[in-house]
Design an enzyme around this catalytic site. Sequence first.
Site, PDB file in Angstrom:
ATOM      1  N   ASP A 147       1.018  -1.321   0.056  1.00 30.07           N
ATOM      2  CA  ASP A 147      -0.026  -0.022  -0.044  1.00 30.07           C
ATOM      3  C   ASP A 147       0.796   1.378  -0.029  1.00 30.07           C
ATOM      4  OD1 ASP A 147      -1.547  -2.195   0.721  1.00 30.07           O
ATOM      5  OD2 ASP A 147      -1.792  -1.304   2.809  1.00 30.07           O
TER       6      ASP A 147
HETATM    7  N1  DQQ Z   1      -1.887  -3.753   3.978  1.00 28.61           N
HETATM    8  C1  DQQ Z   1      -3.627  -3.959   4.326  1.00 28.61           C
HETATM    9  C2  DQQ Z   1      -3.893  -3.197   5.185  1.00 28.61           C
HETATM   10  C3  DQQ Z   1      -2.767  -2.968   6.409  1.00 28.61           C
HETATM   11  C4  DQQ Z   1      -1.495  -3.163   5.199  1.00 28.61           C
HETATM   12  C5  DQQ Z   1      -4.168  -3.493   2.640  1.00 28.61           C
HETATM   13  C6  DQQ Z   1      -0.467  -4.239   5.675  1.00 28.61           C
HETATM   14  O1  DQQ Z   1      -5.006  -3.146   5.740  1.00 28.61           O
HETATM   15  O2  DQQ Z   1      -2.577  -1.958   7.220  1.00 28.61           O
HETATM   16  O3  DQQ Z   1      -3.432  -4.026   1.651  1.00 28.61           O
HETATM   17  O4  DQQ Z   1       0.564  -4.297   5.144  1.00 28.61           O
END
Ligand code: DQQ
Length: 576
Positions: A63
Amino acid sequence: MANSYRVMWVLFLLVQFLCNRAADGSHILANIKEHLESVPATVIDNKYRTGYHFQPRNMWMNDPNGPMYYKGFYHLFYQYNPNHAFWEAPIWAHSVSKDMINWEALEPAISMSKPFDLSGCWSGSTTILPGNRPVILYTGIDTRGYQVQNVAYPKNLSDPYLREWVKPDYNPLITPPEDINVTKFRDPTTAWLGPDRRWRLVIGGLRKHRGMAVLYKSKDFIRWIRAKHPLHSAPDTGMWECPDFYPVSTEGKLGVDTSDYRNGLKHVLKISLDRDRWDYYTIGSYNYTAEKFVPDGMMVDNRTGLRYDYGNYYASKTFFDVATKRRILMGWSNESDSKIDDIVKGWAGILTVPRAIWLDANGRQLVQWPIKELEKLRGALFSVQNKKLQSGGLVEISGISAAQADIEVDFELSNLAKAETFDPLWTDPQKLCEENDSDVKGGVGPFGLLTLASDKREEQTAVFFRIFKATHKYVVLMCHDPSRSSLRPGLYKPTYGGFVDIEIQKNGKISLRSLIDHSVVESFGGEGRTCMTSRIYPTLAVGDSSHLFVFNNGAEDVKILKLDAWEMRKPLMNGE
Ligand code: DQQ
């Protein structure tokens, strides 16, 4: 030869890693070894690295976190695993840029160091506090595995690079409330100020099967109190990851500050639905007094809703760019090869290009367009104008590097009479695209581009439209069909589809833009009303052996009113 050394080296590291981690890893090792030995050497190199899409030098990214503008620099943080090319206890990596195209990698902003984040520093956002003071809000995984919300502040506000971040001892700010699953409570949004001068933020959460945007309020950014009700929630939607909540203007393309509460603005709530792994959004009204977001009549919060991108795209984040008054969107496009491929490649994950985002004049959806800074990378140009494409017609776009390109094309359809009849039961555009690939002849369409194509088109990724006639209107379908994108066996090659909300009968015109970048095709249909991204791993259509065509497989002629295809230069990308 170098490749086989690389395989052995990766295998050696993998063996060490698994031996250290899992006492019973022997069967996994046998599988991995077997798989690695079956990977053709041609796969194991860097030909799939992108030229102008954001990616770190190596290892795993997911992300985008907390993009923002501060003292002349765009800052981007992202979920990063510095040790392996797969997801594991992420930290916040940090890059800066003057234009969101050329990026410089800095040292990580946040890593595991305190009891409130010792097991991982997960996603979150930045907020600019009055006096131009940025703050990071992120989810820490504490020593019990609970998801808690923390802050970090820059150590030195006079450093425009904001290299060092400090976590105050009063963290965590927010711990999971009793009624919410302790491992399903994460990803705080950018905070916004209401008319009462109180800060608000939402956190993605899950109660039983109900996904929710849990709302908190604060006077001082330290003590946060949960509001009586979530800002919004919906039954049976599963965990809402990475919520994003922001106002949009009902006129024009300019963005609006997240804390703007002028009358007459609409609001957007985006959620990343963990169940489907897609980013959905609704447009609606935000009532500060009731502390509620209410989606407009037609908007739904589930998998039939509107999506930023109908392809491989997740966990996106927007920010308000105060320097240019735009709202900018960035999303993560995961690899669609295997975990082993990623380990062998030594990297995984890219971001889609930054897109400016605004409300369509009809108020029914958002429109997205690559930021204009991207155009600085445009090099050699191939143009065609007013060229008729008869049924079965194919035109090659030559003289530019087709593996790293930006293509804009306007099509004109003089006659829609041959459009096939649309069945109102066809509510799933992806399925419609799957059932009708680019070789399935239609009335009006399929027409569009064949990207990342090999010389004889054994490999190709088709990006195309089909027009149907419904009872009172025409329906425009846009598809990405990578089913023939690679001769490699066993690859995941999903077809993607979305409807394009335009009134094609008005002037018979439709535009398509595709950003092609070695292992990604990112497309914008109907001037950015429908977007989709695919990850592609060709074996023949690589580098200079990659070709690009315009095609028409419909019965009706199509005119290329104007086509411009640019070869794209490579920007500075995190020191690569
Ligand atoms: N990636 C998820 C999120 C989390 C993060 C979404 C963990 O919910 O915080 O891809 O890498």
